[in-house]
Design a protein around this motif. Structure first.
Motif, PDB file in Angstrom:
ATOM      1  N   ASP A  28      89.793 -64.188   8.340  1.00 57.85           N
ATOM      2  CA  ASP A  28      89.629 -62.836   7.817  1.00 57.85           C
ATOM      3  C   ASP A  28      88.686 -62.080   8.748  1.00 57.85           C
ATOM      4  N   PRO A  29      89.147 -61.023   9.429  1.00 57.68           N
ATOM      5  CA  PRO A  29      88.302 -60.300  10.382  1.00 57.68           C
ATOM      6  C   PRO A  29      87.019 -59.746   9.765  1.00 57.68           C
ATOM      7  N   ASP A  30      87.062 -59.358   8.509  1.00 60.10           N
ATOM      8  CA  ASP A  30      85.853 -58.853   7.860  1.00 60.10           C
ATOM      9  C   ASP A  30      84.806 -59.958   7.690  1.00 60.10           C
ATOM     10  N   LEU A  31      85.254 -61.166   7.351  1.00 60.65           N
ATOM     11  CA  LEU A  31      84.323 -62.282   7.221  1.00 60.65           C
ATOM     12  C   LEU A  31      83.807 -62.732   8.584  1.00 60.65           C
ATOM     13  N   GLU A  33      83.273 -60.865  11.122  1.00 57.42           N
ATOM     14  CA  GLU A  33      82.236 -59.896  11.479  1.00 57.42           C
ATOM     15  C   GLU A  33      80.978 -60.079  10.624  1.00 57.42           C
ATOM     16  N   ALA A  34      81.150 -60.284   9.337  1.00 63.64           N
ATOM     17  CA  ALA A  34      80.007 -60.430   8.438  1.00 63.64           C
ATOM     18  C   ALA A  34      79.135 -61.623   8.810  1.00 63.64           C
ATOM     19  N   HIS A  60      97.796 -61.180   3.247  1.00 67.74           N
ATOM     20  CA  HIS A  60      96.734 -61.460   4.223  1.00 67.74           C
ATOM     21  C   HIS A  60      97.234 -61.195   5.642  1.00 67.74           C
ATOM     22  N   ARG A  63      97.371 -57.485   6.335  1.00 68.35           N
ATOM     23  CA  ARG A  63      96.032 -56.925   6.478  1.00 68.35           C
ATOM     24  C   ARG A  63      95.393 -57.302   7.806  1.00 68.35           C
ATOM     25  N   HIS A  67      94.492 -54.855  11.095  1.00 63.46           N
ATOM     26  CA  HIS A  67      93.054 -54.632  11.080  1.00 63.46           C
ATOM     27  C   HIS A  67      92.618 -53.979  12.397  1.00 63.46           C
ATOM     28  N   GLU A  68      91.659 -53.073  12.313  1.00 63.79           N
ATOM     29  CA  GLU A  68      91.199 -52.350  13.506  1.00 63.79           C
ATOM     30  C   GLU A  68      90.545 -53.259  14.539  1.00 63.79           C
ATOM     31  N   ARG A  69      90.055 -54.431  14.148  1.00 60.70           N
ATOM     32  CA  ARG A  69      89.391 -55.336  15.087  1.00 60.70           C
ATOM     33  C   ARG A  69      90.333 -56.404  15.645  1.00 60.70           C
TER      34      ARG A  69
END
Length: 84
Positions: A28-31, A33-34, A60, A63, A67-69
């Motif tokens: 998950d790109p958000d995770l 990064e987090a 998934h 998404r 994703h932008e990343r």
């Protein structure tokens, strides 16, 4: 996955790119990064493993690939123009 990333980063002493290759579930790109994991790319298995919905749901996949990343193959330049 942050523990794996940290171990690999320590081995490379900041001089190597760190990739997630032949992985199962797509990260998950958000995770990513987090947690501050600087994975440069991922390459999951193909076929049913990717598309059967058990390890990577369709929701998934959509998404992540939008994703932008995340850079996908269609967003890369035409490398055949270079180096000839």
């Amino acid at each position: 996955m942050i523990a794996s990333y940290d171990r690999l980063a320590a081995l490379g002493d900041g001089r190597k790119l760190i990739a997630m290759t032949e992985n199962g579930p797509i990260p998950d790109p958000d995770l990513v990064e987090a947690y501050g994991a600087g994975w440069r790319w991922f390459c999951t298995w193909e076929g049913d493993f990717l598309t059967d919905g058990k390890k990577n749901s369709l929701e998934h996949l959509v998404r992540v690939y939008n994703h932008e990343r995340v850079v996908t193959l269609d967003e890369l330049p035409d490398w055949s123009k270079y180096g000839k």
